[in-house]
Design a protein around this motif. Structure first.
Motif, mmCIF file in Angstrom:
data_model
loop_
_atom_site.group_PDB
_atom_site.id
_atom_site.type_symbol
_atom_site.label_atom_id
_atom_site.label_comp_id
_atom_site.label_asym_id
_atom_site.label_seq_id
_atom_site.Cartn_x
_atom_site.Cartn_y
_atom_site.Cartn_z
ATOM 1 N N GLN A 291 -7.161 -9.445 1.286
ATOM 2 C CA GLN A 291 -6.898 -8.100 0.805
ATOM 3 C C GLN A 291 -5.585 -7.594 1.365
ATOM 4 O O GLN A 291 -5.102 -8.073 2.372
ATOM 5 N N GLY A 292 -5.022 -6.636 0.676
ATOM 6 C CA GLY A 292 -3.834 -5.962 1.193
ATOM 7 C C GLY A 292 -2.530 -6.565 0.732
ATOM 8 O O GLY A 292 -2.463 -7.472 -0.100
ATOM 9 N N GLY A 293 -1.478 -6.031 1.328
ATOM 10 C CA GLY A 293 -0.104 -6.346 0.963
ATOM 11 C C GLY A 293 0.608 -5.040 0.689
ATOM 12 O O GLY A 293 0.666 -4.606 -0.462
ATOM 13 N N ILE A 294 1.125 -4.369 1.734
ATOM 14 C CA ILE A 294 1.716 -3.048 1.520
ATOM 15 C C ILE A 294 3.014 -3.137 0.724
ATOM 16 O O ILE A 294 3.461 -2.140 0.174
ATOM 17 N N THR A 295 3.607 -4.338 0.666
ATOM 18 C CA THR A 295 4.647 -4.618 -0.327
ATOM 19 C C THR A 295 4.256 -5.918 -1.018
ATOM 20 O O THR A 295 3.716 -6.831 -0.376
ATOM 21 N N TYR A 296 4.520 -5.988 -2.299
ATOM 22 C CA TYR A 296 4.162 -7.212 -3.019
ATOM 23 C C TYR A 296 4.959 -8.421 -2.529
ATOM 24 O O TYR A 296 4.379 -9.512 -2.339
ATOM 25 N N GLY B 117 3.328 -9.684 0.600
ATOM 26 C CA GLY B 117 2.005 -10.211 0.288
ATOM 27 C C GLY B 117 2.086 -11.563 -0.384
ATOM 28 O O GLY B 117 1.369 -12.510 -0.021
ATOM 29 N N LYS B 118 2.970 -11.682 -1.359
ATOM 30 C CA LYS B 118 3.174 -12.951 -2.069
ATOM 31 C C LYS B 118 3.598 -14.048 -1.097
ATOM 32 O O LYS B 118 3.101 -15.185 -1.164
ATOM 33 N N THR B 119 4.491 -13.721 -0.173
ATOM 34 C CA THR B 119 4.961 -14.719 0.795
ATOM 35 C C THR B 119 3.817 -15.226 1.660
ATOM 36 O O THR B 119 3.681 -16.430 1.909
ATOM 37 N N GLY B 120 2.959 -14.318 2.124
ATOM 38 C CA GLY B 120 1.821 -14.740 2.932
ATOM 39 C C GLY B 120 0.893 -15.676 2.185
ATOM 40 O O GLY B 120 0.367 -16.644 2.752
ATOM 41 N N VAL B 121 0.693 -15.418 0.904
ATOM 42 C CA VAL B 121 -0.176 -16.270 0.085
ATOM 43 C C VAL B 121 0.447 -17.647 -0.121
ATOM 44 O O VAL B 121 -0.237 -18.678 -0.045
ATOM 45 N N PRO C 18 -1.307 5.312 -3.933
ATOM 46 C CA PRO C 18 -1.385 4.654 -5.244
ATOM 47 C C PRO C 18 -0.432 3.472 -5.412
ATOM 48 O O PRO C 18 -0.822 2.432 -5.966
ATOM 49 N N THR C 19 0.804 3.600 -4.922
ATOM 50 C CA THR C 19 1.752 2.503 -5.094
ATOM 51 C C THR C 19 1.504 1.372 -4.092
ATOM 52 O O THR C 19 1.689 0.202 -4.417
ATOM 53 N N VAL C 20 1.079 1.717 -2.888
ATOM 54 C CA VAL C 20 0.729 0.670 -1.923
ATOM 55 C C VAL C 20 -0.492 -0.101 -2.405
ATOM 56 O O VAL C 20 -0.547 -1.341 -2.317
ATOM 57 N N THR C 21 -1.478 0.609 -2.938
ATOM 58 C CA THR C 21 -2.656 -0.056 -3.500
ATOM 59 C C THR C 21 -2.254 -0.990 -4.628
ATOM 60 O O THR C 21 -2.779 -2.105 -4.739
ATOM 61 N N ALA C 22 -1.308 -0.570 -5.457
ATOM 62 C CA ALA C 22 -0.831 -1.434 -6.544
ATOM 63 C C ALA C 22 -0.220 -2.719 -6.007
ATOM 64 O O ALA C 22 -0.428 -3.806 -6.574
ATOM 65 N N SER C 23 0.529 -2.636 -4.907
ATOM 66 C CA SER C 23 1.105 -3.843 -4.299
ATOM 67 C C SER C 23 0.006 -4.787 -3.827
ATOM 68 O O SER C 23 0.103 -6.008 -3.980
ATOM 69 N N ALA C 24 -1.052 -4.213 -3.256
ATOM 70 C CA ALA C 24 -2.171 -5.031 -2.782
ATOM 71 C C ALA C 24 -2.893 -5.693 -3.951
ATOM 72 O O ALA C 24 -3.286 -6.869 -3.866
ATOM 73 N N VAL C 25 -3.073 -4.957 -5.053
ATOM 74 C CA VAL C 25 -3.745 -5.537 -6.219
ATOM 75 C C VAL C 25 -2.884 -6.649 -6.825
ATOM 76 O O VAL C 25 -3.394 -7.698 -7.226
ATOM 77 N N LYS C 26 -1.582 -6.455 -6.876
ATOM 78 C CA LYS C 26 -0.693 -7.513 -7.378
ATOM 79 C C LYS C 26 -0.785 -8.760 -6.503
ATOM 80 O O LYS C 26 -0.786 -9.890 -7.013
ATOM 81 N N THR C 27 -0.846 -8.564 -5.195
ATOM 82 C CA THR C 27 -0.989 -9.699 -4.286
ATOM 83 C C THR C 27 -2.277 -10.459 -4.578
ATOM 84 O O THR C 27 -2.295 -11.703 -4.601
ATOM 85 N N ALA C 28 -3.356 -9.726 -4.826
ATOM 86 C CA ALA C 28 -4.638 -10.360 -5.141
ATOM 87 C C ALA C 28 -4.562 -11.140 -6.446
ATOM 88 O O ALA C 28 -5.057 -12.273 -6.549
ATOM 89 N N VAL C 29 -3.943 -10.554 -7.464
ATOM 90 C CA VAL C 29 -3.817 -11.210 -8.769
ATOM 91 C C VAL C 29 -2.986 -12.492 -8.643
ATOM 92 O O VAL C 29 -3.346 -13.548 -9.189
#
Length: 422
Positions: free
Chosen positions: A394-399, A402-406, A286-297
């Motif tokens: 998709q993804g980003g096991i830490t926000y 994930g943010k840095t990659g974007v 659940p928390t890893v999925t949340a990091s991925a959703v934040k990365t997407a947003v």
């Protein structure tokens, strides 16, 4: 600041700060859902008495593997299903889905897709594209209900579409399309309409990328069975491989005979020490999925500010972890993916190029520097080299990662003159 460690143009860095501020309210919604789902998963662990003994390795036939049996129960409870098969020997999500379809369908049966064309890798499974061993080759018939011109479900067409069908297939996520992924409320409406018109129909949901993004799963709103991958959301970035099938007990049993063999079903299959990673991955999911959703947003907010069409918008309610960015050209798609790769913890030095990937109709470019090869819950971006040249991120096991990659994807595009500074 990202720019303390990476060479980021001040223009991109400033836009990233502004984009993140726009995401405050969506992030609060994501955190609330993550807390709810984390408590749901924790309760399922406690109520099923998970202990150290359930991590013990089994070999050979795997008879009497208590960890395997309890993992099935924990997973089923967490997703609101009667039963589940959670196995490391599902090699991918498509394998889990294929096992379910072959377990449920027999020669002469009709399968209908209610959400338009399915994901590329299922085309050969169904027989839409020629392939040895497809459902079509085994005498299973197939038809498809197209989406409406605005890419939403054709609710009015469902009643006719399901007549005479044994299985109704619904793909929750968008696949390589720019339609919105289906929300739990939309799925519930589709399921109800299908069952009203054909009470005997089995509604099967391809749940890949959608687990734990909302508070409910398809099996909690009427789906009979669903399947997905453990190197996406429910594996929490820890499961090294595997997949699941969850739903009605009798249907899960049927699928187990396809997973192994008739007569043995779920009673065999050694776990080879993989139970621990699957339990732990589910706990983190659940928390890893949340990091991925934040990365997407965040991706949606940043690239919208850069002038690129994004699907969905940053403030649109989420039902999966996927973010599409329409980049408009082969050069744009390539630059985006190469930038994402530069932010990967593994193989950041690799330069992605498009190639003929097995199971896909067009050449595909894929950025994925992951601890687990191909894990979509870790930051990745890919897309087929065809119009509209969109990247599906998709993804980003830490926000933060994930943010840095974007941000590095945007920087890559700036360096190739695909983003113009004012």
């Amino acid at each position: 600041m990202i720019s303390d460690f990476f060479n980021i143009d001040p223009y991109i860095q400033d836009l990233a700060v502004k984009a993140e501020k726009k995401c405050k309210e969506p992030f609060e919604r994501i955190d609330e859902i993550a807390e709810y789902n984390a408590c749901k998963v924790l309760a399922s662990f406690i109520e099923n008495g998970v202990s150290e003994s359930h991590f013990t390795e089994s070999t050979g036939y795997g008879y009497g593997d208590r960890g395997r049996e309890v993992l099935d129960k924990v997973f089923a409870q967490a997703v609101g299903a009667q039963d589940a098969l959670v196995r490391h020997n599902f090699v991918c999500g498509t394998h889990a889905i294929t096992t379910a379809l072959f377990g449920l369908l027999r020669p002469g049966d009709l399968m209908v897709s209610l959400a338009g064309k399915p994901y590329d890798t299922l085309e050969e499974v169904i027989g839409i594209r020629e392939s040895s061993g497809s459902l079509r080759e085994f005498g299973v018939k197939y038809k498809m209900l197209d989406l409406l011109p605005d890419a939403t479900p054709d609710f009015d067409g469902i009643a006719d579409a399901v007549q005479g069908a044994k299985v109704a297939h619904i793909q929750r996520s968008r696949g390589y399309s720019l339609r919105e992924s289906l929300s739990i409320s939309q799925l519930e409406k589709m399921i109800n309409l299908a069952k009203q018109a054909n009470p005997d129909i089995i509604v099967f949901v391809d749940n890949c990328y959608g687990e734990f993004v909302e508070k409910k799963e398809p099996t909690q709103v009427g789906a009979d069975i669903m399947a997905g991958s453990l190197i996406k959301n429910p594996g929490g970035g820890i499961a090294k491989t595997g997949g699941y099938i969850a739903g009605r007990h009798d249907l899960v049993e049927e699928c187990s005979y396809r997973l192994t063999c008739p007569g043995a079903g779920r009673e065999v299959g050694c776990t080879l020490g993989e139970n621990r990673s699957m339990f732990l991955g589910l706990f983190h999911a659940p928390t890893v999925t949340a990091s991925a959703v934040k990365t997407a947003v965040f991706t949606a907010a940043l690239f919208d500010m850069l002038g690129y069409p994004v699907y969905p918008a940053y403030d649109y309610p989420r039902t999966d972890i996927i973010q599409a960015v329409e980049l408009g050209s082969e050069k744009g798609l390539t630059a985006f993916c190469q930038g994402v790769q530069k932010g990967a913890p593994i193989d950041a030095f690799v330069v992605p190029e498009a190639w003929d990937m097995p199971g896909y109709e067009s050449k595909v470019i894929m950025a994925a520097g992951a601890f687990t090869l191909g894990a979509s819950i870790e930051l990745s971006a890919d897309g087929p080299m065809r119009q509209p040249y969109a990247a599906w991120l998709q993804g980003g096991i830490t926000y933060p990662s994930g943010k840095t990659g974007v941000v590095l994807a945007a920087q890559s595009m700036l360096e190739q003159n695909l983003i113009k500074k004012p």
